[in-house]
Design a protein around this motif. Structure first.
Motif, mmCIF file in Angstrom:
data_model
loop_
_atom_site.group_PDB
_atom_site.id
_atom_site.type_symbol
_atom_site.label_atom_id
_atom_site.label_comp_id
_atom_site.label_asym_id
_atom_site.label_seq_id
_atom_site.Cartn_x
_atom_site.Cartn_y
_atom_site.Cartn_z
ATOM 1 N N GLN A 19 0.812 -1.215 0.000
ATOM 2 C CA GLN A 19 0.000 0.000 0.000
ATOM 3 C C GLN A 19 0.849 1.271 0.000
ATOM 4 N N SER A 96 -14.211 -5.037 -2.280
ATOM 5 C CA SER A 96 -13.427 -5.678 -1.230
ATOM 6 C C SER A 96 -12.360 -6.577 -1.826
ATOM 7 N N HIS A 118 -17.704 -7.619 2.785
ATOM 8 C CA HIS A 118 -16.321 -8.107 2.846
ATOM 9 C C HIS A 118 -16.283 -9.561 3.333
ATOM 10 N N LEU A 158 -10.846 -0.315 3.330
ATOM 11 C CA LEU A 158 -11.453 -0.573 2.025
ATOM 12 C C LEU A 158 -12.712 0.258 1.824
ATOM 13 N N THR A 161 -11.238 3.661 0.845
ATOM 14 C CA THR A 161 -10.452 3.809 -0.378
ATOM 15 C C THR A 161 -11.213 3.420 -1.640
ATOM 16 N N LYS A 162 -12.118 2.444 -1.540
ATOM 17 C CA LYS A 162 -12.828 2.001 -2.742
ATOM 18 C C LYS A 162 -13.693 3.123 -3.327
#
Length: 224
Positions: A19, A96, A118, A158, A161-162
């Motif tokens: 990351q 996810s 998820h 997630l 950020t998604k």
């Protein structure tokens, strides 16, 4: 304990490093997503095996012991965890962790994704929690406690950020899987593939349960 702490550090570092500076994206651009997923999955599995074996070899400082009640609870959680993992692994999931990418299939046949965003990470967290309640040794508490925290933080990350990595249209389209009441979502989840995944998960769980004693050295069935 030194080997365990080293294994724990390497495991966590291997999951944080991709990351940093979008190293994951750069590796994928140089190879392809499938190659990256396979390679990273193999690396993660090897490191996890090392980490667990190091925990088993660590000095024993016991705070509590397993009993038939906690073992039954852990076995129930593990059944759910294995089934969730299988269902998550067999469905494309743009929101996810996923082993597949197919937006059309994801929207037409979301399966478990209508209920659990998820599934693979939740399965990992359930695995960690199940093992915390039956492993009262310090090394195991640290190991599975960190794994549980890792799962929770992973889901939170997630979710954040998604929303920025996907286009606005793709993100809204992906969210449509979760639209509607629980009953509506459940009906969308229960397609033909869902039941196949359920059977595969149950069979895999039984295989893991009966192999646990030979592979890990602790047989949950010995408590009955």
């Amino acid at each position: 304990m030194t080997e365990f702490l080293l294994a724990l550090f390497v495991f966590l570092f291997a999951h944080i490093l991709p990351q940093i500076g979008d190293l994951r994206g750069k590796i994928i651009s140089l190879t392809n997503r499938k190659t990256y997923i396979i390679g990273y999955s193999i690396l993660s599995t090897v490191l996890l095996v090392w980490l667990i074996s190091a925990a088993l070899r660590a000095p024993k400082t016991v705070y509590y012991a397993a009993d038939p009640t906690t073992v039954r609870i852990a076995m129930g959680l593990m059944l759910v965890a294995v089934i969730l993992f299988v269902m998550g692994a067999m469905r494309p999931n743009s929101l996810s962790v996923s082993f597949r990418r197919n937006i059309d299939m994801e929207n037409k046949k979301p399966g478990i994704l209508t209920l659990v965003r998820h599934p693979i990470i939740v399965a990992f967290g359930l695995w960690a929690f199940a093992h915390i309640i039956v492993n009262g040794e310090l090394a195991n508490i640290l190991l599975f406690g960190i794994m549980l925290a890792f799962s929770v933080l992973g889901m939170l990350r997630l979710n954040k950020t998604k929303a920025t990595k996907l286009s606005a249209a793709a993100y809204q389209q992906a969210l449509q899987k979760e639209a509607g009441s629980f009953g509506q979502r459940l009906r969308r989840a229960l397609d033909g593939q869902f039941w196949i995944e359920l059977v595969i998960g149950a069979v895999l769980y039984m295989a893991i349960l009966h192999a646990h004693g030979a592979v890990i050295g602790v047989d949950p069935l010995a408590y009955f």
